[in-house]
Scaffold this motif. Structure first.
Motif, PDB file in Angstrom:
ATOM      1  N   THR A  49      -4.684  -0.938  -3.097  1.00  0.00           N
ATOM      2  CA  THR A  49      -4.726  -1.481  -4.456  1.00  0.00           C
ATOM      3  C   THR A  49      -4.212  -2.912  -4.489  1.00  0.00           C
ATOM      4  O   THR A  49      -3.329  -3.296  -3.711  1.00  0.00           O
ATOM      5  CB  THR A  49      -3.880  -0.645  -5.435  1.00  0.00           C
ATOM      6  OG1 THR A  49      -2.510  -0.609  -4.975  1.00  0.00           O
ATOM      7  CG2 THR A  49      -4.411   0.770  -5.549  1.00  0.00           C
ATOM      8  N   ILE A  50      -4.797  -3.686  -5.391  1.00  0.00           N
ATOM      9  CA  ILE A  50      -4.349  -5.044  -5.678  1.00  0.00           C
ATOM     10  C   ILE A  50      -4.067  -5.099  -7.176  1.00  0.00           C
ATOM     11  O   ILE A  50      -4.969  -4.883  -7.988  1.00  0.00           O
ATOM     12  CB  ILE A  50      -5.419  -6.087  -5.314  1.00  0.00           C
ATOM     13  CG1 ILE A  50      -5.831  -5.955  -3.836  1.00  0.00           C
ATOM     14  CG2 ILE A  50      -4.912  -7.504  -5.595  1.00  0.00           C
ATOM     15  CD1 ILE A  50      -7.063  -6.761  -3.476  1.00  0.00           C
ATOM     16  N   ARG A  51      -2.814  -5.359  -7.538  1.00  0.00           N
ATOM     17  CA  ARG A  51      -2.424  -5.419  -8.950  1.00  0.00           C
ATOM     18  C   ARG A  51      -1.943  -6.819  -9.269  1.00  0.00           C
ATOM     19  O   ARG A  51      -1.192  -7.432  -8.498  1.00  0.00           O
ATOM     20  CB  ARG A  51      -1.338  -4.393  -9.276  1.00  0.00           C
ATOM     21  CG  ARG A  51      -1.749  -2.947  -8.986  1.00  0.00           C
ATOM     22  CD  ARG A  51      -0.686  -1.949  -9.416  1.00  0.00           C
ATOM     23  NE  ARG A  51      -0.547  -1.900 -10.875  1.00  0.00           N
ATOM     24  CZ  ARG A  51      -1.321  -1.168 -11.666  1.00  0.00           C
ATOM     25  NH1 ARG A  51      -2.292  -0.413 -11.154  1.00  0.00           N
ATOM     26  NH2 ARG A  51      -1.141  -1.177 -12.971  1.00  0.00           N
ATOM     27  N   ASP A  90      -4.663  -3.390 -12.406  1.00  0.00           N
ATOM     28  CA  ASP A  90      -5.400  -3.150 -11.160  1.00  0.00           C
ATOM     29  C   ASP A  90      -6.661  -4.019 -11.147  1.00  0.00           C
ATOM     30  O   ASP A  90      -7.533  -3.865 -11.998  1.00  0.00           O
ATOM     31  CB  ASP A  90      -5.780  -1.673 -11.062  1.00  0.00           C
ATOM     32  CG  ASP A  90      -6.334  -1.295  -9.687  1.00  0.00           C
ATOM     33  OD1 ASP A  90      -6.729  -2.212  -8.940  1.00  0.00           O
ATOM     34  OD2 ASP A  90      -6.373  -0.100  -9.374  1.00  0.00           O
ATOM     35  N   THR A 135      -8.404  -4.427  -8.127  1.00  0.00           N
ATOM     36  CA  THR A 135      -9.057  -4.113  -6.856  1.00  0.00           C
ATOM     37  C   THR A 135     -10.575  -4.068  -7.030  1.00  0.00           C
ATOM     38  O   THR A 135     -11.098  -3.366  -7.901  1.00  0.00           O
ATOM     39  CB  THR A 135      -8.581  -2.751  -6.321  1.00  0.00           C
ATOM     40  OG1 THR A 135      -7.154  -2.679  -6.411  1.00  0.00           O
ATOM     41  CG2 THR A 135      -9.014  -2.552  -4.883  1.00  0.00           C
ATOM     42  N   ASN A 136     -11.266  -4.824  -6.217  1.00  0.00           N
ATOM     43  CA  ASN A 136     -12.730  -4.839  -6.168  1.00  0.00           C
ATOM     44  C   ASN A 136     -13.392  -5.227  -7.493  1.00  0.00           C
ATOM     45  O   ASN A 136     -14.535  -4.855  -7.754  1.00  0.00           O
ATOM     46  CB  ASN A 136     -13.268  -3.486  -5.689  1.00  0.00           C
ATOM     47  CG  ASN A 136     -12.908  -3.213  -4.240  1.00  0.00           C
ATOM     48  OD1 ASN A 136     -12.650  -4.141  -3.475  1.00  0.00           O
ATOM     49  ND2 ASN A 136     -12.883  -1.953  -3.858  1.00  0.00           N
ATOM     50  N   LEU A 139      -3.569  -2.202   1.638  1.00  0.00           N
ATOM     51  CA  LEU A 139      -4.873  -2.875   1.631  1.00  0.00           C
ATOM     52  C   LEU A 139      -5.542  -2.825   2.998  1.00  0.00           C
ATOM     53  O   LEU A 139      -4.992  -3.275   3.997  1.00  0.00           O
ATOM     54  CB  LEU A 139      -4.713  -4.331   1.188  1.00  0.00           C
ATOM     55  CG  LEU A 139      -6.004  -5.161   1.127  1.00  0.00           C
ATOM     56  CD1 LEU A 139      -6.924  -4.642   0.029  1.00  0.00           C
ATOM     57  CD2 LEU A 139      -5.690  -6.637   0.913  1.00  0.00           C
ATOM     58  N   TRP A 149     -14.967  -6.751  -0.593  1.00  0.00           N
ATOM     59  CA  TRP A 149     -14.394  -5.544  -1.139  1.00  0.00           C
ATOM     60  C   TRP A 149     -13.331  -4.966  -0.218  1.00  0.00           C
ATOM     61  O   TRP A 149     -13.454  -5.021   1.011  1.00  0.00           O
ATOM     62  CB  TRP A 149     -15.490  -4.500  -1.381  1.00  0.00           C
ATOM     63  CG  TRP A 149     -16.167  -4.711  -2.703  1.00  0.00           C
ATOM     64  CD1 TRP A 149     -16.529  -5.898  -3.242  1.00  0.00           C
ATOM     65  CD2 TRP A 149     -16.558  -3.703  -3.644  1.00  0.00           C
ATOM     66  NE1 TRP A 149     -17.129  -5.697  -4.460  1.00  0.00           N
ATOM     67  CE2 TRP A 149     -17.160  -4.362  -4.729  1.00  0.00           C
ATOM     68  CE3 TRP A 149     -16.473  -2.309  -3.649  1.00  0.00           C
ATOM     69  CZ2 TRP A 149     -17.656  -3.677  -5.830  1.00  0.00           C
ATOM     70  CZ3 TRP A 149     -16.973  -1.619  -4.746  1.00  0.00           C
ATOM     71  CH2 TRP A 149     -17.554  -2.304  -5.817  1.00  0.00           C
ATOM     72  N   ALA A 150     -12.303  -4.408  -0.855  1.00  0.00           N
ATOM     73  CA  ALA A 150     -11.303  -3.650  -0.118  1.00  0.00           C
ATOM     74  C   ALA A 150     -11.854  -2.258   0.187  1.00  0.00           C
ATOM     75  O   ALA A 150     -12.485  -1.633  -0.662  1.00  0.00           O
ATOM     76  CB  ALA A 150     -10.024  -3.531  -0.935  1.00  0.00           C
ATOM     77  N   ALA A 208     -10.250 -10.731  -0.438  1.00  0.00           N
ATOM     78  CA  ALA A 208     -10.183  -9.454  -1.135  1.00  0.00           C
ATOM     79  C   ALA A 208      -9.463  -9.602  -2.479  1.00  0.00           C
ATOM     80  O   ALA A 208      -9.874  -9.008  -3.485  1.00  0.00           O
ATOM     81  CB  ALA A 208      -9.473  -8.416  -0.265  1.00  0.00           C
ATOM     82  N   SER A 248      -9.829   0.266   1.060  1.00  0.00           N
ATOM     83  CA  SER A 248      -8.851   1.144   0.424  1.00  0.00           C
ATOM     84  C   SER A 248      -7.636   0.319   0.049  1.00  0.00           C
ATOM     85  O   SER A 248      -7.513  -0.846   0.428  1.00  0.00           O
ATOM     86  CB  SER A 248      -8.453   2.296   1.353  1.00  0.00           C
ATOM     87  OG  SER A 248      -7.817   1.813   2.517  1.00  0.00           O
ATOM     88  N   ILE A 252       0.279  -5.894  -3.646  1.00  0.00           N
ATOM     89  CA  ILE A 252      -0.747  -5.332  -2.772  1.00  0.00           C
ATOM     90  C   ILE A 252      -0.137  -4.153  -2.029  1.00  0.00           C
ATOM     91  O   ILE A 252       0.940  -4.284  -1.430  1.00  0.00           O
ATOM     92  CB  ILE A 252      -1.266  -6.385  -1.779  1.00  0.00           C
ATOM     93  CG1 ILE A 252      -1.980  -7.519  -2.532  1.00  0.00           C
ATOM     94  CG2 ILE A 252      -2.194  -5.761  -0.750  1.00  0.00           C
ATOM     95  CD1 ILE A 252      -2.445  -8.644  -1.639  1.00  0.00           C
TER      96      ILE A 252
END
Length: 233
Positions: free
Chosen positions: A57-59, A64, A66-67, A7, A52-53, A46, A55, A4
């Motif tokens: 990134t979540i990997r 990825d 994210t969202n 975030l 939703w994030a 999240a 901004s 992360i």
């Protein structure tokens, strides 16, 4: 396994997570501790696609996520055991366990149900009982079993001991320890900070939406400020 970066999470105009960085390595148990409202559970939501994030990134395993939608994140290998258990109250115990495997397409679900029954013998006794009639501790075991039925690569626990009697809290801690020994990767949010730090390989301390301290579980246990504010001594 989980990376992360930056975030930010919020509800409407109010941000509750302010640009955090966080990592979980394969095979680790990582704990998030901090006061109520610090942003821990919002971070978990999240990750799981429940909110939703704004901004960052979540990997997960290099991809990825994210969202992404919640069901796609489950299929990627992340499962959450939610705060407050949230079993399907009108369904019996067996059907609740089967719901945990909803996204699977293999033929080994019956075998895994037997493993869950062996792991939690009370669930075998209650197999045909409506989940809404179980005790709080029994519901928590069912919620954990349901999460494991997805065969997750990362298992997330959100306040598993919340509202349980002290004896059951200790049992839940033991169960999470057993899951850790099975080689599962765990991300844990837990109001019982001492239990969380004893289980954790590493931990992050949240305060007002930011990570203010990180280290091994032992390091945070021995930190005087953490001990005074969160461990009761």
């Amino acid at each position: 396994m989980l990376e992360i970066r930056g975030l930010r999470v919020g509800y409407g105009a109010i941000d509750v997570v302010h640009g955090i960085d966080l990592d979980v390595k394969e095979g680790e148990c990582v704990a998030l501790i901090g006061a109520n409202g610090a942003g821990k559970s919002s971070t978990l939501k999240a990750i799981c696609g429940l909110i939703w994030a704004k901004s960052g990134t979540i990997r997960f395993n290099g991809k990825d996520i994210t969202n992404q939608s919640g069901h796609s994140i489950v299929r990627a290998g992340i499962t959450m055991c939610p705060e407050g258990r949230q079993v399907f109250p009108q369904m019996n115990v067996l059907k609740n366990l089967r719901m945990g495997a909803y996204a699977r397409r293999d033929s080994e679900q019956a075998q895994d149900i037997e493993e869950m029954m062996d792991m939690f013998p009370i669930l075998r006794q209650r197999a045909t009982q409506a989940a809404g009639t179980l005790s709080g501790g029994e519901m928590e075991m069912l919620a954990i079993g349901r999460a494991l039925m997805a065969r997750p690569k990362l298992c997330i626990f959100d306040e598993p001991s919340l509202g349980l009697a002290p004896k059951i809290v200790a049992e839940v801690g033991e169960i999470i320890g057993r899951i850790k020994k099975m080689g599962k990767t765990i991300l844990l949010v837990e109001q019982n900070s001492l239990m969380a730090l004893r289980l954790a390989d590493r931990a992050y301390l949240f305060d007002a939406g930011e990570i203010v301290l990180e280290g091994t579980g032992e390091e945070l246990q021995s930190n005087p400020e953490v001990a005074k504010a969160y461990l009761g001594h």
